[in-house]
Design an enzyme around this catalytic site. Structure first.
Site, mmCIF file in Angstrom:
data_model
loop_
_atom_site.group_PDB
_atom_site.id
_atom_site.type_symbol
_atom_site.label_atom_id
_atom_site.label_comp_id
_atom_site.label_asym_id
_atom_site.label_seq_id
_atom_site.Cartn_x
_atom_site.Cartn_y
_atom_site.Cartn_z
ATOM 1 N N GLU A 1 35.156 40.928 41.922
ATOM 2 C CA GLU A 1 35.807 40.321 40.754
ATOM 3 C C GLU A 1 36.427 38.965 41.048
ATOM 4 O O GLU A 1 36.241 38.003 40.310
ATOM 5 C CB GLU A 1 36.866 41.270 40.212
ATOM 6 C CG GLU A 1 37.566 40.760 38.967
ATOM 7 C CD GLU A 1 38.472 41.812 38.345
ATOM 8 O OE1 GLU A 1 39.638 41.496 38.084
ATOM 9 O OE2 GLU A 1 37.991 42.939 38.116
ATOM 10 N N ASP B 1 39.854 44.582 45.610
ATOM 11 C CA ASP B 1 41.108 44.980 44.987
ATOM 12 C C ASP B 1 42.285 44.192 45.542
ATOM 13 O O ASP B 1 43.144 43.726 44.796
ATOM 14 C CB ASP B 1 41.333 46.481 45.197
ATOM 15 C CG ASP B 1 40.187 47.307 44.647
ATOM 16 O OD1 ASP B 1 39.887 47.158 43.460
ATOM 17 O OD2 ASP B 1 39.587 48.074 45.414
#
Length: 400
Positions: free
Chosen positions: A290, A31
């Site tokens: 990600e 994140d």
């Protein structure tokens, strides 16, 4: 669905130049990695002063140890849950033109109250997905209880999605590094990486899993020289727990462990800014999270995505949605072998030891086709507008 120009917002007087980005750290560095990269690109490409609110400064300090001096246009704030403390912080800062909550984190009530006064563009920057429903929902507004509209930004690989985070000079930097051996050697020396390797060089940055002993057995039985650069400690911990390596093996950065023709090297943790160069040195990779996944896409090399596991196997829908699009033009032999191993890595398959080796050998025999297919897909993505180019068009904020 065709790409659309959602030009819905523009500053009225040109005076507002600050953006707020809110990040709660859930998945270690995943994140914060996206939040920091997004903040850097907002500063560099949209020329905004960025105030990054984050609840775990320790994660940021490790991922971007030089952040205090790396980007002077970014101010890092501790996201405090105490409402009175947040009120004091807000009293000392300018109104934002743009507020981004990453991955659905709920904004503090004091922040939302401030937003009702200055009425910035409000985005919920969602997790990356290639699922079709996300394209349909991208940039759609949602009227909130406070009277403001929040827009959902879905990054993705489709032209009509919110795009991917990419620096304007990425290709130039990649080309320069790959063409200059002296630059590559200097990087290896800087981070204590081996100056030589045996066989194919794989970068492995992945989660702990019961699959790793099985994959080590697969590669050993394939009987071809191969070097694995193991980033982070989770793969090493999995191998140690399964007694594939000795208890005292691969304890320190730079340690080497040899299993027949397979060479394992524990490499140091590198800051986010250096991760691209690890990929540029490698022949292939296994990446997690990600941000690392997107960097592997930009690098254009063959790779597997060790995706973060979710309840009810929801992660598999996300995994398959991406690879089904990425592999549309791949040769059949590459596609079948790759998907069997990708599913095996991510808990969706059920390969026995013999079959796993056979599938790997099929993929290895088609290596050059895999290399070409990965490069072609990457080039197609590079030809699309980046997330920041799409955001500039959407918001009417000027793009540098």
């Amino acid at each position: 669905m065709q790409s659309q120009d959602f030009s819905v917002y523009a500053p009225t007087d040109g005076s507002a130049t600050e953006a707020w980005v809110f990040v709660r750290v859930i998945d270690n560095f995943g994140d914060v990695g996206v939040g920091w990269r997004l903040s850097c690109l907002l500063a560099e490409l949209l020329c905004l002063r960025v105030r990054l609110w984050i609840d775990d400064l320790g994660a940021l300090d490790r991922l971007v140890p030089e952040h205090a001096g790396y980007q002077p246009q970014i101010v890092v704030e501790t996201w405090q849950d105490d409402e009175a403390a947040m009120q004091r912080q807000l009293a000392a800062v300018a109104d934002p033109v743009l507020v981004i909550e990453t991955f659905g984190c709920d904004l503090p009530s004091a922040v939302q109250a401030r937003m009702t006064e200055c009425r910035p563009l409000w985005l919920n920057w969602e997790y990356l997905t290639a699922e079709d429903w996300a394209v349909d929902l991208h940039a759609m507004p949602s009227l909130q209880a406070n009277g403001l509209e929040k827009y959902f930004w879905f990054m993705g690989v489709d032209a009509a999605s919110g795009g991917l985070l990419r620096e304007a000079d990425y290709l130039a930097k990649r080309t320069a590094f790959q063409q200059q051996v002296s630059m590559q050697q200097a990087f290896r020396q800087q981070y204590g990486l081996p100056l030589q390797h045996s066989g194919q060089l794989w970068l492995v940055f992945a989660y702990a899993s019961v699959c790793w002993p099985q994959w080590m057995a697969m590669w050993r039985q394939a009987d071809a020289p191969m070097t694995l650069w193991l980033a982070g400690g989770q793969v090493v911990d999995s191998l140690r727990a399964a007694q594939v390596i000795a208890p005292d093996a691969l304890q320190q950065d730079g340690d080497v462990y040899v299993l027949d023709k397979l060479t394992l090297v524990r490499i140091p943790f590198v800051p986010q800014a250096a991760f691209d160069r690890l990929l540029w040195l490698a022949d292939a990779a296994i990446v997690r999270g990600e941000d690392s996944f997107v960097r592997a896409l930009w690098a254009g090399l063959p790779f597997f995505w060790h995706i973060y596991r979710q309840d009810d196997d929801a992660h598999l829908h996300k995994l398959h949605a991406f690879w089904n699009k990425a592999m549309a033009g791949w040769p059949v032999g590459v596609r079948g072998a790759f998907m069997a191993l990708s599913d095996d890595l991510n808990g969706a398959g059920n390969l026995d030891g013999l079959r796993r080796v056979e599938v790997w050998q099929d993929l290895y025999a088609n290596w050059q086709n895999w290399v070409k297919a990965a490069a072609v897909w990457s080039e197609m993505l590079h030809a699309q507008d980046s997330a920041l180019e799409k955001l500039a068009r959407f918001s009417h904020l000027p793009l540098k």
